[in-house]
Design a protein around this motif. Sequence first.
Motif, PDB file in Angstrom:
ATOM      1  N   ALA A  88      12.475  -0.709   3.648  1.00  0.00           N
ATOM      2  CA  ALA A  88      11.336   0.015   3.083  1.00  0.00           C
ATOM      3  C   ALA A  88      10.083  -0.181   3.924  1.00  0.00           C
ATOM      4  CB  ALA A  88      11.085  -0.441   1.652  1.00  0.00           C
ATOM      5  N   ASP A  89       9.900  -1.379   4.448  1.00  0.00           N
ATOM      6  CA  ASP A  89       8.743  -1.661   5.286  1.00  0.00           C
ATOM      7  C   ASP A  89       8.760  -0.812   6.551  1.00  0.00           C
ATOM      8  OD1 ASP A  89       6.417  -3.133   6.262  1.00  0.00           O
ATOM      9  OD2 ASP A  89       7.806  -4.124   7.612  1.00  0.00           O
ATOM     10  N   ALA A  90       9.923  -0.676   7.171  1.00  0.00           N
ATOM     11  CA  ALA A  90      10.020   0.128   8.397  1.00  0.00           C
ATOM     12  C   ALA A  90       9.602   1.567   8.135  1.00  0.00           C
ATOM     13  CB  ALA A  90      11.450   0.070   8.939  1.00  0.00           C
ATOM     14  N   THR A  91      10.026   2.106   6.998  1.00  0.00           N
ATOM     15  CA  THR A  91       9.628   3.473   6.645  1.00  0.00           C
ATOM     16  C   THR A  91       8.134   3.545   6.368  1.00  0.00           C
ATOM     17  OG1 THR A  91      11.816   3.897   5.688  1.00  0.00           O
ATOM     18  CG2 THR A  91      10.022   5.361   5.014  1.00  0.00           C
ATOM     19  N   ALA A  92       7.614   2.585   5.625  1.00  0.00           N
ATOM     20  CA  ALA A  92       6.198   2.585   5.278  1.00  0.00           C
ATOM     21  C   ALA A  92       5.314   2.483   6.513  1.00  0.00           C
ATOM     22  CB  ALA A  92       5.902   1.433   4.325  1.00  0.00           C
ATOM     23  N   GLN A  93       5.711   1.669   7.481  1.00  0.00           N
ATOM     24  CA  GLN A  93       4.915   1.512   8.699  1.00  0.00           C
ATOM     25  C   GLN A  93       4.839   2.818   9.488  1.00  0.00           C
ATOM     26  OE1 GLN A  93       3.028  -0.920   9.453  1.00  0.00           O
ATOM     27  NE2 GLN A  93       3.759  -2.538   8.096  1.00  0.00           N
ATOM     28  N   ARG A  94       5.895   3.608   9.428  1.00  0.00           N
ATOM     29  CA  ARG A  94       5.863   4.922  10.097  1.00  0.00           C
ATOM     30  C   ARG A  94       4.927   5.892   9.380  1.00  0.00           C
ATOM     31  NH1 ARG A  94      11.478   4.121  10.385  1.00  0.00           N
ATOM     32  NH2 ARG A  94      11.854   5.618   8.701  1.00  0.00           N
ATOM     33  N   LEU A  95       4.908   5.814   8.055  1.00  0.00           N
ATOM     34  CA  LEU A  95       4.116   6.760   7.262  1.00  0.00           C
ATOM     35  C   LEU A  95       2.639   6.389   7.202  1.00  0.00           C
ATOM     36  CD1 LEU A  95       6.605   7.285   4.298  1.00  0.00           C
ATOM     37  CD2 LEU A  95       6.056   8.931   6.097  1.00  0.00           C
ATOM     38  N   PHE A  96       2.337   5.097   7.165  1.00  0.00           N
ATOM     39  CA  PHE A  96       0.953   4.627   7.054  1.00  0.00           C
ATOM     40  C   PHE A  96       0.685   3.546   8.103  1.00  0.00           C
ATOM     41  CE2 PHE A  96       1.943   6.349   2.881  1.00  0.00           C
ATOM     42  CZ  PHE A  96       0.817   7.096   2.579  1.00  0.00           C
ATOM     43  N   PRO A  97       0.719   3.923   9.379  1.00  0.00           N
ATOM     44  CA  PRO A  97       0.552   2.920  10.437  1.00  0.00           C
ATOM     45  C   PRO A  97      -0.851   2.341  10.514  1.00  0.00           C
ATOM     46  CG  PRO A  97       0.586   5.127  11.375  1.00  0.00           C
ATOM     47  CD  PRO A  97       0.928   5.275   9.923  1.00  0.00           C
ATOM     48  N   LYS A  98      -1.827   3.073   9.987  1.00  0.00           N
ATOM     49  CA  LYS A  98      -3.214   2.626  10.071  1.00  0.00           C
ATOM     50  C   LYS A  98      -3.828   2.548   8.678  1.00  0.00           C
ATOM     51  CE  LYS A  98      -3.935   4.792  14.614  1.00  0.00           C
ATOM     52  NZ  LYS A  98      -4.709   5.796  15.371  1.00  0.00           N
ATOM     53  N   SER A  99      -4.916   1.796   8.575  1.00  0.00           N
ATOM     54  CA  SER A  99      -5.632   1.695   7.311  1.00  0.00           C
ATOM     55  C   SER A  99      -6.104   3.079   6.878  1.00  0.00           C
ATOM     56  CB  SER A  99      -6.837   0.762   7.465  1.00  0.00           C
ATOM     57  OG  SER A  99      -7.592   0.729   6.275  1.00  0.00           O
ATOM     58  N   SER A 100      -5.880   3.395   5.603  1.00  0.00           N
ATOM     59  CA  SER A 100      -6.248   4.726   5.102  1.00  0.00           C
ATOM     60  C   SER A 100      -6.808   4.582   3.693  1.00  0.00           C
ATOM     61  CB  SER A 100      -5.028   5.648   5.130  1.00  0.00           C
ATOM     62  OG  SER A 100      -3.934   5.059   4.443  1.00  0.00           O
ATOM     63  N   LEU A 101      -6.135   5.147   2.715  1.00  0.00           N
ATOM     64  CA  LEU A 101      -6.579   4.984   1.328  1.00  0.00           C
ATOM     65  C   LEU A 101      -6.406   3.532   0.900  1.00  0.00           C
ATOM     66  CD1 LEU A 101      -4.811   8.059  -0.322  1.00  0.00           C
ATOM     67  CD2 LEU A 101      -7.283   7.751  -0.124  1.00  0.00           C
ATOM     68  N   PRO A 102      -7.383   2.955   0.224  1.00  0.00           N
ATOM     69  CA  PRO A 102      -7.213   1.586  -0.277  1.00  0.00           C
ATOM     70  C   PRO A 102      -5.949   1.401  -1.100  1.00  0.00           C
ATOM     71  CG  PRO A 102      -9.508   2.213  -0.451  1.00  0.00           C
ATOM     72  CD  PRO A 102      -8.762   3.451  -0.022  1.00  0.00           C
ATOM     73  N   PHE A 103      -5.582   2.403  -1.896  1.00  0.00           N
ATOM     74  CA  PHE A 103      -4.391   2.290  -2.719  1.00  0.00           C
ATOM     75  C   PHE A 103      -3.146   2.141  -1.837  1.00  0.00           C
ATOM     76  CE2 PHE A 103      -1.163   3.876  -5.797  1.00  0.00           C
ATOM     77  CZ  PHE A 103      -1.446   3.016  -6.842  1.00  0.00           C
ATOM     78  N   ALA A 104      -3.098   2.893  -0.738  1.00  0.00           N
ATOM     79  CA  ALA A 104      -1.989   2.752   0.213  1.00  0.00           C
ATOM     80  C   ALA A 104      -2.067   1.402   0.916  1.00  0.00           C
ATOM     81  CB  ALA A 104      -2.012   3.893   1.221  1.00  0.00           C
ATOM     82  N   ASP A 105      -3.277   0.988   1.310  1.00  0.00           N
ATOM     83  CA  ASP A 105      -3.435  -0.284   2.024  1.00  0.00           C
ATOM     84  C   ASP A 105      -2.941  -1.468   1.199  1.00  0.00           C
ATOM     85  OD1 ASP A 105      -4.474   0.716   4.393  1.00  0.00           O
ATOM     86  OD2 ASP A 105      -6.545   0.636   3.687  1.00  0.00           O
ATOM     87  N   ILE A 106      -3.210  -1.460  -0.091  1.00  0.00           N
ATOM     88  CA  ILE A 106      -2.757  -2.549  -0.951  1.00  0.00           C
ATOM     89  C   ILE A 106      -1.238  -2.630  -0.954  1.00  0.00           C
ATOM     90  CG2 ILE A 106      -2.636  -3.330  -3.351  1.00  0.00           C
ATOM     91  CD1 ILE A 106      -5.327  -3.839  -1.962  1.00  0.00           C
ATOM     92  N   HIS A 107      -0.585  -1.488  -1.019  1.00  0.00           N
ATOM     93  CA  HIS A 107       0.873  -1.501  -1.044  1.00  0.00           C
ATOM     94  C   HIS A 107       1.460  -1.839   0.327  1.00  0.00           C
ATOM     95  CE1 HIS A 107       0.043   0.450  -4.881  1.00  0.00           C
ATOM     96  NE2 HIS A 107       1.247   0.061  -5.237  1.00  0.00           N
ATOM     97  N   MET A 108       0.754  -1.478   1.377  1.00  0.00           N
ATOM     98  CA  MET A 108       1.198  -1.915   2.711  1.00  0.00           C
ATOM     99  C   MET A 108       1.057  -3.430   2.836  1.00  0.00           C
ATOM    100  SD  MET A 108       2.390   0.711   4.180  1.00  0.00           S
ATOM    101  CE  MET A 108       2.631  -0.004   5.805  1.00  0.00           C
ATOM    102  N   ALA A 109       0.060  -3.992   2.174  1.00  0.00           N
ATOM    103  CA  ALA A 109      -0.090  -5.450   2.162  1.00  0.00           C
ATOM    104  C   ALA A 109       1.075  -6.115   1.426  1.00  0.00           C
ATOM    105  CB  ALA A 109      -1.417  -5.840   1.516  1.00  0.00           C
ATOM    106  N   LEU A 110       1.594  -5.455   0.386  1.00  0.00           N
ATOM    107  CA  LEU A 110       2.776  -5.977  -0.298  1.00  0.00           C
ATOM    108  C   LEU A 110       3.941  -6.112   0.676  1.00  0.00           C
ATOM    109  CD1 LEU A 110       2.823  -3.933  -3.649  1.00  0.00           C
ATOM    110  CD2 LEU A 110       2.040  -6.268  -3.330  1.00  0.00           C
ATOM    111  N   PHE A 111       4.142  -5.060   1.481  1.00  0.00           N
ATOM    112  CA  PHE A 111       5.227  -5.103   2.462  1.00  0.00           C
ATOM    113  C   PHE A 111       5.008  -6.224   3.473  1.00  0.00           C
ATOM    114  CE2 PHE A 111       5.918  -0.511   1.359  1.00  0.00           C
ATOM    115  CZ  PHE A 111       7.234  -0.636   0.954  1.00  0.00           C
ATOM    116  N   ALA A 112       3.793  -6.300   4.012  1.00  0.00           N
ATOM    117  CA  ALA A 112       3.509  -7.318   5.032  1.00  0.00           C
ATOM    118  C   ALA A 112       3.690  -8.719   4.461  1.00  0.00           C
ATOM    119  CB  ALA A 112       2.094  -7.137   5.574  1.00  0.00           C
TER     120      ALA A 112
END
Length: 437
Positions: free
Chosen positions: A299-323
Motif C-alpha cells: 500500500a505504501d508503494a502505491t501511495a508514494q506514487r500517488l502522493f509523492p509530495k506534500s499536498s493536502l494536510p489530510f493526505a499528508d497525515i495518511h502518508m505519515a501513517l505509511f511512513a
Amino acid sequence: MALEDRYGLPISTSSPEAASAYREGVDLMLAGWTGTAETLERATAADPDFALAHIARARLHGFYQQGDLARQKAALARELVATRGTERERSHVETLALAIEGRLPEAIAATMKHVEAWPRDALVLSLPLGAFGLFAFSGMADHDRARQELCERVAHDYGEDWWFLTMYGWAMTENGNVGRGRGVTERGFELRRQNAHAVHAVLHAMFEDGSIEAADRLVDDWIPSYDRAGILHGHIRWHQALGALEHGDAARALAIYADVLQPKATQAPPLNLVTDGASLLWRLSAYGHAVPRALWVEADATAQRLFPKSSLPFADIHMALFAAATQNREALVARLTAIEQRLANGKLPAGPVVPAVCRALAAFADEDYAACVQMLAPVLDEVVRLGGSHAQRELIEDTFVVALMRSGDLPRARALLDARLHRRPSLRDTRWRAAMG
C-alpha cells in the motif's frame, strides 16, 4: 423555449440531447453513481460548445486526480462560456475551475458569492459540502458548523430534493445533530435509492449513534446494487470494516481490505485509496491486531506514487501513517520538511497541527507512547482542521487513547473514554474501559 437543468436554471445549449444528457450526468455525479463520465461525454458530443458539460466533466477528472485533463477541460469551458453563456454560467464555470485548480480561498469566495445569487445551482453548492469539500480542506476549525449553516440558508430553495436532503442531513450529523441529521438523510435516501452519497451519509449517522449492526445490514442489502467502479464503493465497505472492528473482528476487517481496499483490488479515487487503506491498517495495528507487513509495504508503494509530495494536510497525515508503519524515516523526514516549509511560508491553513500529528504517529510506531501523548495532547482540539469526517479523524484520538493506556496514564485514558461513551455508544470503547477497571 430555453432549455434548463433539473433545478430550473437556463442552460446555453440548443440541443435537447445535450441538455438531457447533462441533466442526467449531473444527477449521477451528485449521487456518486457510475456512468457519470459517459453521460457527460454524450452531452459534449451532442453539443461540443456546451461549456457546462465540459466543466462538469473536468470536475469528475479532478475527483480522480487527473489534473492535466481537468485543467484542460476547465480552460475549454472558460473559453466557451465567454462567448456563449449567461452571467450565471460564467460564474458557475469560473467557480468550478478555481476549485479544480486547487485555489481554495478564491474558490470559497466565488462559491459563496455564486450561491447568494443562484442558490439552486447544486453543482456549485456541492463544492464546500462533504468531508472532502472546500470547507473541510480549508483549514477551518468550524467547517462542520459552516456546512450546516450554509445548508440552512438555502434549505427553502430546495425543499424535498433528494440530493440536498442527503447533504443537509450529513452536515447536521457531522455538526453533532445526529438524530435530526439521520432522519433528514434517510428521507433523501428514500427519494433516490441509487444514491451512494445518501448511503454514505446514513452510515456516518449510524457510526455516531452506535447502530453498528444496522449499518452492517444496510451495506449488505444495498451494496449489490452498486457497481464496484462506483466512486464510493470501497469507502462504503470501509465503513463496514470499521463496524467489524467495533466487534473486534479483525479477520473480517482484513477480508474487506483484501476485497475492495487493497491497491490491486480497489477502483477508488486516489485520495480514498490512500486514506481508507492507511487508516484501516493503522486501526487494526493500534487496536492490537496483527497486520502482515507485506500489506503495508504494498500500500505504501502505491501511495508514494500517488502522493509523492506534500499536498493536502489530510493526505499528508495518511502518508505519515505509511511512513511510520513501514519505518521509512527518510520519507517521513522529507514530507515533514516540506510541511514545515509550507507552514513557515504561510501556505498551510491547517496550521501546526499537521506536523505535530505526523510526529506523534511516528512516535507511536516507535512505541514511544509517552512522546506520542506529549505531542498529541496540545493539538487534539485542532485535529478538525485536517478535514475529512469525524469518523475518519477519530483515528487520531484512538491513537491518543491507546498511547495513554500503553504509557500507563490510565486516569486520563479512563476520563477520555468516559467522555466518548457519554457522547456516543461504542463497543470498542466499552471493552477498553472495562479492561482498565
